[in-house]
Enzyme design. Structure first.
Site, short mmCIF file in Angstrom:
data_model
loop_
_atom_site.label_atom_id
_atom_site.label_comp_id
_atom_site.label_asym_id
_atom_site.label_seq_id
_atom_site.Cartn_x
_atom_site.Cartn_y
_atom_site.Cartn_z
N SER A 170 -44.02 -2.58 -49.90
CA SER A 170 -42.65 -2.51 -49.41
C SER A 170 -42.59 -2.40 -47.89
O SER A 170 -43.57 -2.07 -47.24
CB SER A 170 -41.91 -1.35 -50.06
OG SER A 170 -42.19 -0.17 -49.32
N LYS A 171 -41.40 -2.66 -47.41
CA LYS A 171 -41.16 -2.60 -45.97
C LYS A 171 -41.55 -1.25 -45.42
O LYS A 171 -41.97 -1.13 -44.28
CB LYS A 171 -39.68 -2.84 -45.70
CG LYS A 171 -39.22 -4.14 -46.29
CD LYS A 171 -37.72 -4.17 -46.52
CE LYS A 171 -37.51 -5.03 -47.72
NZ LYS A 171 -36.36 -5.64 -48.05
#
Ligand code: GLU
Length: 434
Positions: free
Chosen positions: A210-211
């Site tokens: 994920s970011k």
């Protein structure tokens, strides 16, 4: 058989996630392998999630990857426009058609589809197999919002149909919405496309890449010094296994090898060390001129003989960003303690280094400044005194770089820096040792 048409339908919400690029890659590979068309469509009906500049990121990323599109906002095509906000007037008519057929209804200014209250919705996904959902579990979905804009799901289905998309390749997070899509195809009397849902890329067993990990975007990896060819090669193999043992593929080779039966149902775990190894392979295989071009920005002020430096760096570089720490001696030698001259293997010490550097200085000054000539001079000296050549080369490396490990031995560094600079550094080292 009709031409295969796949599409990449990103929503312009920011940078491009590695998983999103992989989806685009699979859609591109599948279309190209079958002489089909790859379509780019921008899904921007949700203006609240729109990020300025995100469309350019999409164009740029696909371009550097070599994933050219046959139809899209900038190149046009038979089904233009390819930006959903520019197609907003084309959706209402289908919603009204469903109202007419009593398969949809107006409510609070919106239009909702009527889900049958009995029976099941069944569809087949090429990766996940047959999926059956009880219609009681599917809510009456909004097709047109009260502001007249289509919902994301509605526009997506209408456009896939109008653009003659034959195969939908997308992330498995859309698997649960697919029954709703199927109901729409059925209500409109359209043949659904083939569905191919791809599992996510995971950070570990339980978490998606994920970011928040700080490195999930394609641009993060480029900044870290990955070559885009290596990124493509690595992510292609995350979730898809080729038939043979080979794990290095150009885009063209991927296109030939790619097939849906190699696509895995289970999520793939991202392994950055593995990706580094793949990148190192790509860096090693660059033409020397290309490596030099990519390395120069990380080198700063180049030494006199930059080609020698680059030749030494190329096999020692996994990421382009590894370069800076390897070339920190070029400006001036790093600070070091005399203890650094102690090397058991080379049988050197500060005392032997003083002798060796004195002779090295002579050898360099008295001979043609070429690697071979100086090497031969050192070799003759070493034979005379019955020592290994490292007796000269290691102290030379320390004197020139101030480092225990350098991109190349003493002689390579000497040639890199050039005669004048080398002589100057050896003199300084001799003073320091005296
Ligand atoms: N617009 C969606 C996204 O950006 C893709 C939807 C689809 O491929 O059907 O995630």
């Amino acid at each position: 058989m009709a031409q295969i048409r796949t599409r990449f339908a990103p929503s312009p919400t920011g940078f491009m996630h590695l998983g999103v690029l992989r989806t685009a890659l699979y859609a591109w590979l599948y279309a190209k392998k079958h002489n089909g068309a790859f379509i780019l469509r921008i899904e921007d009906t949700d203006r609240t999630r729109y990020v300025e500049g995100a469309v350019d990121v999409i164009y740029e990323t696909l371009k550097i990857c070599g994933l050219n599109w046959d139809e899209g906002p900038d190149v046009g095509g038979d089904f233009a426009p390819y930006i959903q906000s520019e197609r907003r007037d084309s959706y209402m008519k289908y919603a009204l058609e469903l109202v007419e057929k009593d398969m949809a209804y107006h409510q609070d200014g919106a239009i909702r589809q009527k889900t049958p209250s009995v029976g099941n919705t069944v569809f087949r996904d090429e990766i996940f197999g047959e999926i059956t959902v009880n219609n009681t579990e599917i809510e009456d979905q909004v097709l047109i919002k009260s502001d007249g804009m289509p919902t994301y799901n509605f526009a997506n289905v209408i456009d896939d149909h109008l653009m003659n998309i034959t195969h939908i390749i997308r992330g498995s997070e859309f698997l649960s919405s697919t029954p709703k899509y199927i109901l729409l195809y059925e209500a409109l009397g359209w043949k659904p496309p083939v569905f191919i849902h791809v599992s996510p890329i995971m950070r570990d067993e339980n978490n998606k890449l994920s970011k928040r990990d700080g490195d999930a975007y394609v641009s993060d990896f480029i900044e870290k010094g990955y070559l885009i060819e290596a990124v493509i090669n690595y992510i292609a193999l995350l979730g898809w296994s080729p038939k043979g043992e080979n794990e290095f593929f150009t885009l063209d080779e991927l296109m030939n090898e790619f097939s849906l039966d190699g696509v895995s149902k289970s999520p793939a775990i991202f392994d950055e060390l593995k990706m580094r190894t793949v990148n190192a392979h790509y860096i090693r295989n660059l033409a020397p001129e290309k490596f030099k071009e990519l390395a120069l920005p990380f080198i700063g002020n180049p030494p006199e003989n930059v080609d020698v430096l680059c030749a030494a760096l190329q096999p020692r570089t996994e990421l382009l960003t590894d370069i800076a720490s390897q070339v920190d001696f070029i400006e001036k030698p790093c600070d070091y303690e005399l203890d650094l001259y102690n090397n058991k293997k080379m049988k050197t010490s500060p005392e032997t280094a003083l002798v060796a550097l004195g002779e090295a200085l002579w050898a360099i000054k008295e001979h043609e400044f070429s690697r071979d000539d100086i090497y031969n001079a050192f070799k003759a000296l070493a034979d005379d005194s019955e020592v290994k050549i490292g007796f000269f080369l290691y102290p030379l490396q320390v004197a020139l770089t101030g480092k225990q490990t350098a991109p190349g031995g003493g002689l390579d560094i000497c040639i890199m820096l050039g005669k004048e600079e080398s002589v100057k550094r050896i003199r300084t080292a001799i003073e320091k040792l005296s």
